[in-house]
Structure formats: C-alpha cells, structure tokens
Design a protein around this motif. Structure first.
Motif, mmCIF file in Angstrom:
data_model
loop_
_atom_site.group_PDB
_atom_site.id
_atom_site.type_symbol
_atom_site.label_atom_id
_atom_site.label_comp_id
_atom_site.label_asym_id
_atom_site.label_seq_id
_atom_site.Cartn_x
_atom_site.Cartn_y
_atom_site.Cartn_z
ATOM 1 N N GLY A 102 25.009 19.546 23.343
ATOM 2 C CA GLY A 102 26.283 19.931 23.948
ATOM 3 C C GLY A 102 27.392 20.017 22.912
ATOM 4 O O GLY A 102 28.229 20.929 22.956
ATOM 5 N N LEU A 103 27.396 19.078 21.953
ATOM 6 C CA LEU A 103 28.373 19.138 20.860
ATOM 7 C C LEU A 103 28.211 20.427 20.058
ATOM 8 O O LEU A 103 29.196 21.090 19.705
ATOM 9 N N LEU A 104 26.959 20.784 19.757
ATOM 10 C CA LEU A 104 26.693 22.025 19.023
ATOM 11 C C LEU A 104 27.217 23.233 19.790
ATOM 12 O O LEU A 104 27.858 24.122 19.212
ATOM 13 N N THR A 105 26.950 23.262 21.094
ATOM 14 C CA THR A 105 27.419 24.376 21.917
ATOM 15 C C THR A 105 28.942 24.434 21.954
ATOM 16 O O THR A 105 29.542 25.516 21.880
ATOM 17 N N ALA A 106 29.587 23.271 22.068
ATOM 18 C CA ALA A 106 31.055 23.235 22.084
ATOM 19 C C ALA A 106 31.626 23.718 20.750
ATOM 20 O O ALA A 106 32.632 24.445 20.725
#
Length: 638
Positions: A102-106
């Motif tokens: 999720g951090l990567l996507t954000a």
C-alpha cells in the motif's frame, strides 16, 4: 565474444542496482522478519527529485543529488515511523507485507500527481562519451553505478560488523525479544533498518536514473526486481542478496539479447520458481532463519465482527432489493458501467477472501487467473465461435490446470515465499500476455470479443450485464457463506491461525489449502471472462500485476473474512474516480493510502465499521424501548 562481454557489462550494471535494492530487502527482513515492498518507491522518488532539481531547476549535480537522497530519506523515516514501525506491533508479517505494498502504491500515486504519467530522461553524470578499453566500450554512468553500489555494500558491512549500532541490528535480527531484554530499543533499530534501506534505495534511484526511462510507476519494477533477486540469492543473507541481484541482471540481459526481450522477464521468473521449488530459502542461506508459519510476537488474528443472526436475513433482503432497483434509478451509463465493473471484481474478491481472509494464504497474483480466463474465453469465442458459456468453462479449466501446476510450488511455501511465488506467477502471466501476440494481441490487447450471450439472448448494455453479474454474485455469495459456516470454513480459520496447531488437530493442511486456492482461481477466471465480455476487449494492463495489488487493497479496505466486505472496497475504489472525474488522478494514491489506513486504524475494514454501527444502533433502540416500557410500568404501578 566482444558482443557477449558488452551484454554482460550491461547485465552487471542492471544487476548492481537489483543487488542494492535486494540488500535493502535483506536488511529490513533480517531485523524485523517482514518484507518492505516500498523499496522501489523510494528509489523513484529520489530519481524524480534529482531530475527536477538538476534538469528542471538547473542545480549542479553535486548539490541536486545529495539533496534528493537526503529528502527521500527524511520522507522514508517519517513514513516508517508512522506506518511500518506501528504495524509491526499489531499485524502479522503477511499483513505488514501488504501494508508496504500500500505504501508503494501511495508513493506511485504521489509521483503521478506531481510528475504526471510522461517519461523523463536524466543525462549521464559524466557525459555521453563512453570509456574505451580496446574493443570494449563502457558507459561512464556504469562507473558511477559500480562505484556507488560498492560503496553502499562496504559501508553497510562496516556498520553491521564494526559499530555499536551494527551490534544492535544483529541482536534484533537474531532474537528481538532477547534484544529488548538486554536494553536495546527494538523499535528504534527497526526504524534505523528502514531508514538505511531507504538510503540505499535512494542512492540506487539517482544513480540508475540516467540509464533508464523514469515514470511514476518505475518504482514497481525496482521493487519486483529487488524482491526477486533477494529471493533467488536468499533474503536472510547479505551476500545472497548481492549474488541474486547480479545473477538476475545477467539472466535478463542475456535472455533479451539471445532469445527475446518479450520473454526475458518470463525466463527470470521461471528461474525464480525453480529456485523456490528446489531451494526455497535461496541459493545462499544465513545461519539464522525465522519460522514462517506462526508469528514471532503475539500479533494474533483479530476477531471479525459479525452481524447478529436476527439481522442477517432482513438486511440481506433489503440490500438485494436496493441492488435490483439501482439500474432503474441510475441513468448515467458511466456510473452504471462502474457498478458492473465493481460487481465483476466482487467475484474474484470473494475467491480472494476465501484464500486470504479465511485460509490466511497471501496471494499477489490473483489478476493472473483473471487474465487466463479472459484471454481463453475471448480467443475461443473469436476464433472458434464457441458459445459464451462454453468459453467460460474452458477458461476455468485452463486456469485450474495452471493452478494445479503452480500448487506444486505454492503448497510447499508459507509467508513471504508464498507471496513471492504468487507474485512471480502473476508477472509471468503478464509477460505471456505481452509476448503471445497471436493469442492475446500483445500490448495492444485482444479486440473484437462479442458481448455475453445465452441461448440467443445478448447482454450488450450495461443494464443487462448488471443483472447477469448481480445474479452470479448472489449465487456465489450464498454458496460461499454456507461453506464458510461449515466444517470446511472452520478448518480454513484454524489453518490461518496456526498451521502446525491445525495439523496437530488432524486437519489435512494440503487438501484444505488446495481447495481454497482452487475456489479463488475459479472465481478469478470467471471474473476475467465476464470482464472481457463486458468491455469487448482485453489488454495486459486491465489484468496485470497492478490489478492484483488493487484487488488486495479492495479486500482489505472492505474487510477480510467477511465475503461481503470486498464489494464495499470494490465500489469505493471503482466508483470514486467515476463520480469525481476531476479527482481521477488521485485514484492510485487513494488506493494505497486507504490500504495503509485500513491496516492501521480500521483493521476490520468498512464492513466491520458498518456492522459495529448497526449493532450499536440496534442496541440503543432496544435500550430506548426497554426504558420506555419500564417507565410505563412504573407509571401504572403508581
């Protein structure tokens, strides 16, 4: 021979970057036992900041590059302190892995907002003229890459082996609980490992920037390549991570040169799957290994809030009635098409919930089976005139056959290795979708797929397709709800809690995991086929790895272990960009941020929040009625 040497030099340049990223993976994993998938995101942030400062703003490289690295490390430390470190205290290692996804996507979403989707090219640090050694030509940027990566490796070795901080990191890697008892601040060491990994990624990003095209989602390539390299070499071993990175770089470059650029990634992924079969812990194994089936600390699976039995049927009937009325109220075809897409994705989300929510088996390749089902159905209908239903069953059959082959790998793995195997499978399907031009249409996609039809009735409009997909969803939901309340569902929950304990109770782990896997594959294939029939078209981007990560986000945001929660996540992430078109560019960021926030602050997802609100409302109503009746009784008595 000269050509081979040039190819190998190119492979070593690429492999050096993979090795550096893999080194960050290994560092964080050894200290925390968790995988940090945001590594590549920090690499692209540093590269983009460096480009902006040096090219757009005109700052000299000696000032722009250190500033870009420092700014990225500060961003990483802040994100790590507020997301990664708290998550380690509350979540299982598998959920921490998905939180970092999720951090990567954000981060990708922020990059898209700030720099757009266009590619950027950064000039080499020392000019275009290569260094010449006889017949060998060495790009000057390669020297910077080799030097920077060697410096990172040497500095990390010195820190780990020769300093007091390094002793603390080693203690946390060997036994965090014992380290804490010895007075070591484990949380601080965790944040330090995250910061060091971010620093390595940032340096890698700015150094490799002149050798590649920079886009908002290039970080995903760095993450995947570093993760694959770490797994091949051995994620618990620093030398293994370096060997894995160099090996992967050489393998991809040689495959590109002598086989095909379309299949170079596929060959690398097949190598990874072979390593997972024969040496699942990598080519180089460290002395200290972590147990994968249970958690090191007490981070147990939380209890899922359920609706009271008295409310289930009335609310289900009410929800179905609302769903039946929606097409007659919503007149905008864009919104109605968004609803159809959400309902199609809900099919595969129910299967993913069985696999991840109930059985606890991480899957990052669910969209791969959507691709297999969709392409199989579309190809058979277009080229052989097969009916829609028969083509769907054929797609499911091919998907199940692929799943059985994949299960040779996945059923032997747990934890991050299972996640890696499913991710590798999804990427392998991506490569095949691009490379098999005669079957899939390649990057341009498969066109001319007819609309879904049964017995001569064609469902060509969004309204018609809405009712077909809704009927399928209701049937699937009812069947799975019954199965999850049976002994089968209880066995899956036991496996999720602790595989060894479940086996001790006589549960056949392999059989139940395989059953859950095949259920998820069947529903993903069905969803892929319906997806192709609805759009009359299918391309690799529609069912690629990005879609797999989006499905995970939808499930977590909606609520795991609920079956119905996935629909809430699908509706939210599908309809928001449609309803608020000016905000569509924020969709990627919103998906990642919502995934992270759900793990940290809404562990039961939207479904759990809605159910808890409904329970409180019913309880309040009953207390009000009871108080009123008590008052009336007292009044009569007086």
């Amino acid at each position: 021979m000269i050509e081979l040497l040039q190819i190998c030099i190119g492979g070593l340049v690429v492999g050096s970057i993979y090795a550096a990223i893999a080194l960050g993976f290994s560092l964080v994993y050894r200290v925390t036992g968790a995988v940090n998938l945001s590594q590549g995101g920090f690499a692209i942030i540093a590269a983009m900041i460096g480009y902006t400062l040096s090219v757009s703003s005109g700052l000299p490289l000696w000032l722009a590059i250190p500033f870009a690295v420092a700014a990225t490390v500060i961003i990483g430390v802040v994100l790590g302190a507020f997301t990664f470190v708290p998550a380690l205290e509350r979540l299982s290692n598998a959920n921490v892995l998905m939180l970092t996804a999720g951090l990567l996507t954000a981060i990708e979403g922020i990059s898209l907002v700030l720099w757009g989707s266009q590619p950027y090219a950064m000039p080499p640090f020392s000019g275009e003229t290569p260094l010449v050694f006889g017949a060998i030509r060495l790009p000057t940027q390669a020297v910077w890459v080799f030097g920077a990566v060697a410096l990172c490796i040497a500095a990390l070795w010195y820190l780990i082996a020769k300093t007091r901080l390094g002793k603390g990191l080693r203690a946390c890697a060997e036994n965090p609980a014992a380290a804490s008892l010895m007075g070591i601040n484990v949380a601080r060491m965790t944040l330090l490992s995250f910061a060091l990994a971010t620093l390595i990624a940032a340096i890698s990003g700015v150094i490799v920037a002149p050798t590649t095209s920079l886009q908002f989602d290039t970080g995903r390539l760095f993450t995947i390549s570093g993760f694959v390299a770490a797994a091949i070499g051995g994620i618990t071993s620093f030398p293994g991570a370096i060997i894995g990175g160099l090996f992967l770089g050489l393998a991809t470059q040689l495959s590109t040169a002598y086989i095909s650029s379309l299949f170079s990634n596929a060959i690398a992924l097949l190598i990874l799957l072979a390593v997972l079969i024969f040496r699942p812990y990598g080519l180089v194994q460290a002395k200290v290994s972590r147990r994968q089936d249970t958690r090191d600390e007490v981070r147990a699976v939380g209890h899922t809030t359920r609706l009271p039995a008295s409310l289930v049927m009335p609310l289900a009937a009410f929800a179905l009635a609302i769903a039946m009325l929606v097409p007659f109220v919503v007149t905008d075809n864009g919104i109605l098409s968004g609803l159809v897409i959400a309902l199609i994705l809900f099919m595969t989300l129910m299967g993913l919930d069985v696999l991840m929510g109930y059985a606890g088996q991480v899957s990052l390749g669910q969209a791969g089976f959507m691709a297999i089902g969709g392409y199989t159905s579309g190809y058979l209908v277009i080229n052989y005139g097969l009916s829609s239903l028969l083509s769907i069953f054929a797609g499911i059959g091919v998907s199940l056959a692929c799943a059985l082959v994949l299960s040779v790998v996945t059923l032997r793995l747990r934890g991050l290795y299972l996640a890696l195997a499913t991710l590798a499978f999804g990427l392998l399907v991506d490569s095949c979708a691009v490379g098999f031009l005669d079957i899939t249409g390649g990057p341009s996609g498969l066109v001319g797929i007819p609309s879904f039809s049964v017995a001569g009735f064609e469902f060509a409009t969004p309204r018609a397709m809405y009712f077909v997909v809704l009927a399928l969803d209701v049937i699937i939901l009812m069947g799975l709800a019954g199965a999850m309340r049976s002994g089968f569902g209880r066995a899956l929950k036991a496996i999720r809690s602790d595989q060894m304990a479940a086996a001790a109770l006589g549960i056949n782990i392999i059989r139940y995991k395989l059953a859950a896997f095949l259920i998820s594959v069947t529903l993903a294939s069905l969803a892929g086929s319906m997806y192709a029939f609805f759009f009359n078209f299918l391309s690799p981007e529609m069912v690629g790895t990005g879609r797999s990560l989006e499905l995970v986000a939808m499930l977590i945001v909606g609520g795991e272990s609920t079956l119905f929660g996935g629909l809430l996540g699908a509706l939210l992430l599908t309809l928001l960009p449609t309803v608020f078109q000016p905000l569509a560019i924020y969709k990627t960021f919103a998906a990642g941020a919502l995934l992270v926030a759900s793990f940290l602050y809404l562990p039961q997802g939207l479904y759990g929040a809605v159910v808890q609100a409904a329970i409180r409302l019913v309880r309040s109503s009953r207390e009000t009625v009871a108080g009123k009746n008590s008052s009336e009784t007292s009044a009569r008595a007086l």
